[in-house]
Design an enzyme around this catalytic site. Structure first.
Site, PDB file in Angstrom:
ATOM      1  N   LEU A 116      10.754 -34.832  -5.631  1.00 48.61           N
ATOM      2  CA  LEU A 116       9.766 -35.557  -4.836  1.00 48.61           C
ATOM      3  C   LEU A 116       8.409 -34.860  -4.801  1.00 48.61           C
ATOM      4  CD1 LEU A 116      12.012 -36.607  -1.809  1.00 48.61           C
ATOM      5  CD2 LEU A 116      11.593 -37.828  -3.956  1.00 48.61           C
ATOM      6  N   HIS A 169       5.788 -39.816  -3.555  1.00 44.19           N
ATOM      7  CA  HIS A 169       7.006 -40.285  -2.881  1.00 44.19           C
ATOM      8  C   HIS A 169       6.840 -40.214  -1.361  1.00 44.19           C
ATOM      9  CE1 HIS A 169       8.902 -38.759  -6.766  1.00 44.19           C
ATOM     10  NE2 HIS A 169       9.321 -40.004  -6.708  1.00 44.19           N
ATOM     11  N   GLN A 188      18.988 -46.075 -16.785  1.00 44.55           N
ATOM     12  CA  GLN A 188      17.596 -46.406 -17.097  1.00 44.55           C
ATOM     13  C   GLN A 188      16.962 -45.405 -18.062  1.00 44.55           C
ATOM     14  OE1 GLN A 188      16.407 -46.038 -12.767  1.00 44.55           O
ATOM     15  NE2 GLN A 188      14.512 -45.311 -13.663  1.00 44.55           N
ATOM     16  N   GLY A 213       6.025 -47.342  -5.800  1.00 45.50           N
ATOM     17  CA  GLY A 213       4.654 -46.932  -6.121  1.00 45.50           C
ATOM     18  C   GLY A 213       4.038 -47.812  -7.198  1.00 45.50           C
ATOM     19  N   GLN A 227       7.379 -51.826 -13.244  1.00 42.58           N
ATOM     20  CA  GLN A 227       8.632 -51.736 -12.470  1.00 42.58           C
ATOM     21  C   GLN A 227       8.484 -52.489 -11.144  1.00 42.58           C
ATOM     22  OE1 GLN A 227      11.170 -48.064 -11.841  1.00 42.58           O
ATOM     23  NE2 GLN A 227       9.941 -47.917  -9.998  1.00 42.58           N
ATOM     24  N   SER A 268       3.459 -37.482 -10.672  1.00 42.15           N
ATOM     25  CA  SER A 268       4.707 -37.915 -11.307  1.00 42.15           C
ATOM     26  C   SER A 268       5.655 -36.720 -11.344  1.00 42.15           C
ATOM     27  CB  SER A 268       4.431 -38.367 -12.747  1.00 42.15           C
ATOM     28  OG  SER A 268       5.637 -38.435 -13.481  1.00 42.15           O
TER      29      SER A 268
HETATM   30  O1  PAF Z   1      10.848 -45.226  -9.806  1.00 38.39           O
HETATM   31  C1  PAF Z   1      11.946 -44.604  -9.743  1.00 38.39           C
HETATM   32  O2  PAF Z   1      12.031 -43.457  -9.299  1.00 38.39           O
HETATM   33  C2  PAF Z   1      13.197 -45.285 -10.250  1.00 38.39           C
HETATM   34  O3  PAF Z   1      12.922 -46.095 -11.351  1.00 38.39           O
HETATM   35  C3  PAF Z   1      13.933 -46.086  -9.159  1.00 38.39           C
HETATM   36  C4  PAF Z   1      13.074 -47.231  -8.633  1.00 38.39           C
HETATM   37  C5  PAF Z   1      14.296 -45.157  -8.007  1.00 38.39           C
HETATM   38  C6  PAF Z   1      15.226 -46.669  -9.725  1.00 38.39           C
HETATM   39  O4  PAF Z   1      16.067 -45.680 -10.195  1.00 38.39           O
END
Ligand code: PAF
Length: 282
Positions: free
Chosen positions: A36, A40, A64, A150, A156, A188
Protein backbone atom coordinates in the site's frame (compact mmCIF):
# COMPACT_ATOMS: atom_id res chain seq x y z
CA UNK A 1 -7.85 4.81 17.84
CA UNK A 2 -10.10 1.71 17.50
CA UNK A 3 -8.20 -1.44 16.61
CA UNK A 4 -8.71 -2.74 13.09
CA UNK A 5 -10.22 -6.21 12.82
CA UNK A 6 -8.37 -8.66 10.52
CA UNK A 7 -10.31 -11.58 9.03
CA UNK A 8 -9.36 -14.24 6.49
CA UNK A 9 -12.67 -16.01 5.88
CA UNK A 10 -15.56 -14.84 3.72
CA UNK A 11 -18.02 -15.84 6.46
CA UNK A 12 -16.30 -13.54 8.97
CA UNK A 13 -16.18 -10.65 6.49
CA UNK A 14 -19.91 -11.08 5.84
CA UNK A 15 -20.78 -11.32 9.52
CA UNK A 16 -19.04 -8.02 10.33
CA UNK A 17 -20.33 -6.09 7.29
CA UNK A 18 -23.91 -7.33 7.59
CA UNK A 19 -23.85 -6.57 11.34
CA UNK A 20 -22.79 -2.97 10.65
CA UNK A 21 -25.28 -2.49 7.83
CA UNK A 22 -28.01 -4.05 9.96
CA UNK A 23 -27.36 -1.30 12.53
CA UNK A 24 -27.71 1.34 9.80
CA UNK A 25 -23.94 1.90 9.41
CA UNK A 26 -22.88 2.35 5.77
CA UNK A 27 -19.81 0.46 4.56
CA UNK A 28 -17.19 1.44 1.94
CA UNK A 29 -14.98 -1.28 0.42
CA UNK A 30 -11.43 -0.71 -0.86
CA UNK A 31 -10.10 -3.74 -2.77
CA UNK A 32 -6.28 -3.82 -3.08
CA UNK A 33 -3.42 -6.20 -3.74
CA UNK A 34 -1.41 -4.78 -0.82
CA UNK A 35 2.00 -3.04 -1.02
CA UNK A 36 0.00 0.00 0.00
CA UNK A 37 1.00 3.59 -0.76
CA UNK A 38 -0.66 6.99 -0.31
CA UNK A 39 -2.87 6.36 -3.34
CA UNK A 40 -4.46 3.37 -1.59
CA UNK A 41 -4.73 5.34 1.65
CA UNK A 42 -6.57 8.11 -0.19
CA UNK A 43 -9.16 5.48 -1.20
CA UNK A 44 -9.57 4.40 2.43
CA UNK A 45 -9.84 8.02 3.61
CA UNK A 46 -12.52 8.64 0.99
CA UNK A 47 -14.35 5.44 2.03
CA UNK A 48 -14.22 6.62 5.63
CA UNK A 49 -15.45 10.13 4.69
CA UNK A 50 -18.43 8.76 2.73
CA UNK A 51 -19.37 5.87 5.04
CA UNK A 52 -19.46 4.99 8.72
CA UNK A 53 -17.20 1.96 8.16
CA UNK A 54 -14.26 1.32 5.83
CA UNK A 55 -13.21 -2.20 4.85
CA UNK A 56 -10.01 -2.89 2.88
CA UNK A 57 -9.08 -6.14 1.18
CA UNK A 58 -5.59 -7.42 0.40
CA UNK A 59 -5.40 -10.27 -2.08
CA UNK A 60 -2.73 -10.70 -4.74
CA UNK A 61 -5.05 -12.18 -7.32
CA UNK A 62 -3.21 -14.79 -9.40
CA UNK A 63 -5.77 -14.86 -12.22
CA UNK A 64 -5.07 -11.27 -13.29
CA UNK A 65 -1.34 -11.89 -13.89
CA UNK A 66 -0.11 -13.22 -17.23
CA UNK A 67 2.39 -16.10 -17.39
CA UNK A 68 5.37 -13.75 -17.82
CA UNK A 69 4.24 -11.15 -15.31
CA UNK A 70 5.38 -10.39 -11.77
CA UNK A 71 3.00 -12.54 -9.64
CA UNK A 72 5.75 -14.22 -7.60
CA UNK A 73 7.77 -10.98 -7.26
CA UNK A 74 4.74 -8.83 -6.41
CA UNK A 75 5.62 -6.99 -3.15
CA UNK A 76 3.92 -8.41 -0.04
CA UNK A 77 4.04 -6.78 3.42
CA UNK A 78 0.82 -7.54 5.28
CA UNK A 79 2.04 -6.28 8.68
CA UNK A 80 3.21 -2.95 7.21
CA UNK A 81 0.00 -2.61 5.19
CA UNK A 82 -2.17 -3.37 8.24
CA UNK A 83 -0.42 -0.61 10.24
CA UNK A 84 -1.00 1.89 7.40
CA UNK A 85 -4.69 0.93 7.12
CA UNK A 86 -5.20 1.24 10.85
CA UNK A 87 -3.53 4.69 10.83
CA UNK A 88 -6.23 6.04 8.47
CA UNK A 89 -9.13 4.56 10.43
CA UNK A 90 -9.84 1.39 8.44
CA UNK A 91 -12.26 -0.75 10.46
CA UNK A 92 -11.60 -4.16 8.96
CA UNK A 93 -9.01 -5.84 6.75
CA UNK A 94 -10.05 -8.92 4.75
CA UNK A 95 -6.87 -10.81 3.78
CA UNK A 96 -7.90 -14.23 2.45
CA UNK A 97 -5.53 -16.84 1.09
CA UNK A 98 -5.79 -18.26 -2.42
CA UNK A 99 -7.80 -21.32 -1.36
CA UNK A 100 -10.46 -19.14 0.29
CA UNK A 101 -10.94 -17.16 -2.95
CA UNK A 102 -10.41 -20.00 -5.43
CA UNK A 103 -11.40 -23.22 -3.66
CA UNK A 104 -10.83 -26.56 -5.40
CA UNK A 105 -13.25 -26.91 -8.30
CA UNK A 106 -13.59 -23.17 -8.90
CA UNK A 107 -14.91 -22.89 -12.48
CA UNK A 108 -16.59 -19.52 -12.99
CA UNK A 109 -15.25 -16.39 -14.60
CA UNK A 110 -16.68 -12.97 -15.31
CA UNK A 111 -15.81 -11.24 -18.57
CA UNK A 112 -16.73 -7.76 -19.67
CA UNK A 113 -16.84 -7.23 -23.44
CA UNK A 114 -16.20 -4.06 -25.42
CA UNK A 115 -14.25 -1.91 -22.98
CA UNK A 116 -11.67 -4.68 -22.70
CA UNK A 117 -11.02 -4.74 -26.49
CA UNK A 118 -8.54 -1.87 -26.14
CA UNK A 119 -5.34 -0.81 -24.34
CA UNK A 120 -4.51 -3.24 -21.48
CA UNK A 121 -7.20 -5.59 -22.79
CA UNK A 122 -4.84 -6.20 -25.74
CA UNK A 123 -1.48 -5.67 -24.00
CA UNK A 124 -2.37 -8.02 -21.09
CA UNK A 125 -4.56 -10.84 -22.47
CA UNK A 126 -6.76 -12.33 -19.74
CA UNK A 127 -5.97 -9.57 -17.24
CA UNK A 128 -9.42 -8.01 -17.10
CA UNK A 129 -11.13 -11.40 -16.86
CA UNK A 130 -9.13 -11.99 -13.67
CA UNK A 131 -9.90 -8.50 -12.35
CA UNK A 132 -13.62 -8.73 -13.15
CA UNK A 133 -13.93 -12.16 -11.54
CA UNK A 134 -12.16 -11.23 -8.30
CA UNK A 135 -13.87 -7.86 -7.96
CA UNK A 136 -17.30 -9.44 -8.57
CA UNK A 137 -16.47 -11.97 -5.84
CA UNK A 138 -15.28 -9.29 -3.39
CA UNK A 139 -18.38 -7.15 -3.99
CA UNK A 140 -20.69 -10.12 -3.47
CA UNK A 141 -18.75 -11.35 -0.45
CA UNK A 142 -18.79 -8.00 1.33
CA UNK A 143 -22.01 -6.46 -0.07
CA UNK A 144 -20.84 -2.91 0.76
CA UNK A 145 -22.74 0.31 0.05
CA UNK A 146 -19.87 1.72 -2.01
CA UNK A 147 -16.57 0.50 -3.43
CA UNK A 148 -13.52 2.67 -4.28
CA UNK A 149 -10.99 2.32 -7.11
CA UNK A 150 -8.20 4.64 -8.27
CA UNK A 151 -8.36 6.50 -11.57
CA UNK A 152 -4.75 5.52 -12.30
CA UNK A 153 -6.22 2.18 -13.41
CA UNK A 154 -8.84 4.02 -15.42
CA UNK A 155 -9.74 1.17 -17.77
CA UNK A 156 -10.12 -1.14 -14.75
CA UNK A 157 -12.46 1.41 -13.16
CA UNK A 158 -14.65 1.45 -16.30
CA UNK A 159 -14.66 -2.37 -16.43
CA UNK A 160 -15.79 -2.53 -12.79
CA UNK A 161 -18.50 0.12 -13.29
CA UNK A 162 -19.80 -1.86 -16.28
CA UNK A 163 -19.85 -5.19 -14.45
CA UNK A 164 -21.61 -3.74 -11.40
CA UNK A 165 -24.26 -2.17 -13.66
CA UNK A 166 -24.68 -5.22 -15.89
CA UNK A 167 -24.98 -7.64 -12.96
CA UNK A 168 -27.34 -5.32 -11.02
CA UNK A 169 -25.01 -5.21 -8.04
CA UNK A 170 -26.47 -2.94 -5.36
CA UNK A 171 -23.21 -1.03 -4.90
CA UNK A 172 -22.00 2.40 -5.97
CA UNK A 173 -18.62 2.23 -7.74
CA UNK A 174 -16.60 5.37 -6.93
CA UNK A 175 -13.50 6.53 -8.84
CA UNK A 176 -10.87 8.44 -6.86
CA UNK A 177 -8.28 10.79 -8.48
CA UNK A 178 -4.72 9.56 -8.96
CA UNK A 179 -2.21 10.53 -6.27
CA UNK A 180 1.10 11.72 -7.75
CA UNK A 181 4.68 12.36 -6.65
CA UNK A 182 6.02 15.94 -6.85
CA UNK A 183 7.26 15.35 -10.43
CA UNK A 184 3.87 13.97 -11.50
CA UNK A 185 4.65 10.23 -11.40
CA UNK A 186 1.47 8.34 -10.44
CA UNK A 187 1.89 6.35 -7.22
CA UNK A 188 1.99 2.61 -7.89
CA UNK A 189 3.08 -0.44 -5.92
CA UNK A 190 5.33 -1.28 -8.88
CA UNK A 191 7.29 2.02 -8.61
CA UNK A 192 9.42 0.31 -5.96
CA UNK A 193 10.96 -1.82 -8.74
CA UNK A 194 12.52 1.34 -10.28
CA UNK A 195 16.24 2.04 -9.78
CA UNK A 196 17.19 5.63 -8.91
CA UNK A 197 18.12 6.32 -12.54
CA UNK A 198 14.89 4.75 -13.84
CA UNK A 199 12.89 6.74 -11.30
CA UNK A 200 14.30 9.98 -12.78
CA UNK A 201 13.24 8.94 -16.28
CA UNK A 202 9.78 7.76 -15.14
CA UNK A 203 8.68 11.34 -14.36
CA UNK A 204 8.72 12.07 -18.10
CA UNK A 205 5.63 9.93 -18.67
CA UNK A 206 3.07 12.13 -16.86
CA UNK A 207 4.73 15.30 -18.19
CA UNK A 208 4.48 13.98 -21.77
CA UNK A 209 0.83 13.02 -21.25
CA UNK A 210 -0.07 16.40 -19.77
CA UNK A 211 1.64 18.20 -22.66
CA UNK A 212 -0.05 15.97 -25.26
CA UNK A 213 -3.43 16.46 -23.58
CA UNK A 214 -3.05 20.22 -23.95
CA UNK A 215 -2.09 19.98 -27.64
CA UNK A 216 -4.95 17.55 -28.35
CA UNK A 217 -7.38 19.87 -26.57
CA UNK A 218 -6.09 22.65 -28.87
CA UNK A 219 -7.15 20.55 -31.87
CA UNK A 220 -3.99 18.68 -32.93
CA UNK A 221 -4.51 15.32 -34.70
CA UNK A 222 -3.72 12.39 -32.40
CA UNK A 223 -1.64 10.03 -34.59
CA UNK A 224 1.46 12.17 -35.39
CA UNK A 225 1.52 13.68 -31.92
CA UNK A 226 1.38 10.31 -30.16
CA UNK A 227 4.07 8.86 -32.45
CA UNK A 228 6.26 11.82 -31.56
CA UNK A 229 5.70 11.28 -27.82
CA UNK A 230 6.48 7.58 -28.12
CA UNK A 231 9.80 8.52 -29.79
CA UNK A 232 10.59 10.96 -26.98
CA UNK A 233 9.90 8.35 -24.31
CA UNK A 234 12.20 5.84 -26.01
CA UNK A 235 14.91 8.48 -26.52
CA UNK A 236 14.70 9.37 -22.82
CA UNK A 237 15.36 5.77 -21.73
CA UNK A 238 12.03 3.89 -21.74
CA UNK A 239 12.68 0.39 -23.10
CA UNK A 240 9.34 0.09 -24.93
CA UNK A 241 5.90 1.63 -25.15
CA UNK A 242 3.01 -0.86 -25.08
CA UNK A 243 0.59 1.85 -26.17
CA UNK A 244 -0.06 5.54 -26.14
CA UNK A 245 -3.55 6.38 -27.35
CA UNK A 246 -6.34 8.92 -27.29
CA UNK A 247 -9.59 7.19 -26.35
CA UNK A 248 -13.15 7.90 -25.36
CA UNK A 249 -13.21 8.01 -21.55
CA UNK A 250 -16.26 5.74 -21.25
CA UNK A 251 -16.03 3.19 -24.09
CA UNK A 252 -12.20 3.31 -24.33
CA UNK A 253 -12.51 3.32 -28.14
CA UNK A 254 -9.54 4.96 -29.91
CA UNK A 255 -10.12 8.46 -31.30
CA UNK A 256 -8.38 10.38 -34.09
CA UNK A 257 -8.95 13.73 -32.40
CA UNK A 258 -10.10 15.00 -29.02
CA UNK A 259 -13.75 15.35 -28.11
CA UNK A 260 -15.51 15.95 -24.79
CA UNK A 261 -14.76 13.14 -22.32
CA UNK A 262 -11.66 11.91 -24.16
CA UNK A 263 -8.51 10.82 -22.31
CA UNK A 264 -4.97 9.94 -23.25
CA UNK A 265 -3.67 6.56 -22.02
CA UNK A 266 -0.14 5.13 -21.95
CA UNK A 267 1.69 2.01 -20.83
CA UNK A 268 5.49 1.99 -21.07
CA UNK A 269 8.34 -0.07 -19.67
CA UNK A 270 11.59 0.97 -18.02
CA UNK A 271 13.83 -1.95 -17.10
CA UNK A 272 11.53 -4.54 -15.50
CA UNK A 273 8.89 -2.00 -14.50
CA UNK A 274 5.71 -1.43 -16.48
CA UNK A 275 4.12 1.98 -15.83
CA UNK A 276 0.60 2.99 -16.81
CA UNK A 277 -0.97 6.41 -16.64
CA UNK A 278 -3.78 8.46 -18.15
CA UNK A 279 -4.72 12.10 -18.42
CA UNK A 280 -8.01 13.91 -19.20
CA UNK A 281 -8.04 15.82 -22.50
CA UNK A 282 -11.43 17.51 -22.84
O1 PAF B 1 -6.19 -2.48 -8.65
C1 PAF B 1 -5.90 -3.50 -7.98
O2 PAF B 1 -5.14 -3.46 -7.01
C2 PAF B 1 -6.49 -4.83 -8.38
O3 PAF B 1 -6.61 -4.93 -9.77
C3 PAF B 1 -7.83 -5.14 -7.69
C4 PAF B 1 -8.90 -4.12 -8.09
C5 PAF B 1 -7.64 -5.11 -6.18
C6 PAF B 1 -8.32 -6.53 -8.09
O4 PAF B 1 -7.40 -7.50 -7.73
Amino acid sequence: MTRMIIVRRVADLRAHVSGWRGRGESVGLVPTMGALHDGHLSLVRRAKDDNVRAVATIFVNPTQFGPNEDLSAYPRDEAGDAAKLESVGCDLLFAPDVSEMYPAGFATSVSVAGITDHLDGIARPGHFGGVATIVAKLLLQALPDRAYFGEKDYQQLQVIKRLARDLDMPVEICGVPTVREADGLALSSRNRYLSAAERQIAGLLPRALAEAAQLLADGRAAAPLLTDIEGRLIAAGFGSVDYIALCDGMSLEPLAAARPGSRIFAAARIGRTRLIDNWPVL
